[in-house]
Design a protein around this motif. Structure first.
Motif, mmCIF file in Angstrom:
data_model
loop_
_atom_site.group_PDB
_atom_site.id
_atom_site.type_symbol
_atom_site.label_atom_id
_atom_site.label_comp_id
_atom_site.label_asym_id
_atom_site.label_seq_id
_atom_site.Cartn_x
_atom_site.Cartn_y
_atom_site.Cartn_z
ATOM 1 N N MET A 1 0.831 -1.199 0.000
ATOM 2 C CA MET A 1 0.000 0.000 0.000
ATOM 3 C C MET A 1 0.868 1.253 0.000
ATOM 4 S SD MET A 1 -3.317 0.762 0.393
ATOM 5 C CE MET A 1 -4.320 2.116 0.863
ATOM 6 N N ASN A 2 1.942 1.236 0.756
ATOM 7 C CA ASN A 2 2.819 2.386 0.839
ATOM 8 C C ASN A 2 3.480 2.673 -0.507
ATOM 9 O OD1 ASN A 2 3.972 4.524 2.139
ATOM 10 N ND2 ASN A 2 5.590 3.331 3.098
ATOM 11 N N ARG A 3 3.819 1.599 -1.233
ATOM 12 C CA ARG A 3 4.451 1.767 -2.542
ATOM 13 C C ARG A 3 3.471 2.412 -3.525
ATOM 14 N NH1 ARG A 3 6.748 -2.853 -6.575
ATOM 15 N NH2 ARG A 3 7.791 -1.413 -7.979
ATOM 16 N N ASN A 4 2.205 2.042 -3.457
ATOM 17 C CA ASN A 4 1.190 2.631 -4.335
ATOM 18 C C ASN A 4 1.056 4.134 -4.096
ATOM 19 O OD1 ASN A 4 0.617 0.195 -5.555
ATOM 20 N ND2 ASN A 4 -1.091 -0.273 -4.195
ATOM 21 N N LYS A 5 1.132 4.549 -2.868
ATOM 22 C CA LYS A 5 1.039 5.978 -2.547
ATOM 23 C C LYS A 5 2.218 6.739 -3.145
ATOM 24 C CE LYS A 5 -1.584 5.639 1.739
ATOM 25 N NZ LYS A 5 -1.581 5.888 3.189
ATOM 26 N N ILE A 6 3.389 6.144 -3.069
ATOM 27 C CA ILE A 6 4.582 6.796 -3.627
ATOM 28 C C ILE A 6 4.463 6.927 -5.144
ATOM 29 C CG2 ILE A 6 7.068 6.529 -3.991
ATOM 30 C CD1 ILE A 6 7.186 5.259 -1.184
ATOM 31 N N VAL A 7 3.973 5.881 -5.796
ATOM 32 C CA VAL A 7 3.806 5.914 -7.248
ATOM 33 C C VAL A 7 2.776 6.976 -7.630
ATOM 34 C CG1 VAL A 7 2.997 4.597 -9.249
ATOM 35 C CG2 VAL A 7 4.543 3.542 -7.600
ATOM 36 N N LEU A 8 1.665 7.020 -6.924
ATOM 37 C CA LEU A 8 0.639 8.024 -7.206
ATOM 38 C C LEU A 8 1.166 9.434 -6.975
ATOM 39 C CD1 LEU A 8 -2.586 6.357 -5.771
ATOM 40 C CD2 LEU A 8 -2.010 6.764 -8.167
ATOM 41 N N LEU A 9 1.920 9.634 -5.929
ATOM 42 C CA LEU A 9 2.498 10.943 -5.641
ATOM 43 C C LEU A 9 3.479 11.352 -6.744
ATOM 44 C CD1 LEU A 9 2.724 13.309 -3.700
ATOM 45 C CD2 LEU A 9 4.532 12.071 -2.515
ATOM 46 N N ALA A 10 4.284 10.412 -7.221
ATOM 47 C CA ALA A 10 5.230 10.696 -8.299
ATOM 48 C C ALA A 10 4.493 11.065 -9.587
ATOM 49 C CB ALA A 10 6.145 9.505 -8.529
#
Length: 50
Positions: A1-10
């Protein structure tokens, strides 16, 4: 889940930065158009001939 947030933020950051570049380009185009209108108005102060 944390990785998805980083990708969306990028992705959001990439879109925001490209949007700023586009707005800057539009601003430069509008500025140039305004300069042309101003120069034409100066040239026509004494009367314009077509």
């Amino acid at each position: 889940m944390n990785r998805n947030k980083i990708v969306l933020l990028a992705l959001f950051a990439a879109f925001a930065l490209s949007g700023c570049n586009t707005i800057s380009g539009v601003g430069q185009d509008v500025k140039k158009a305004g300069e042309v209108v101003e120069e034409t108005a100066e040239d026509c102060k004494g009367g314009c001939k077509d």
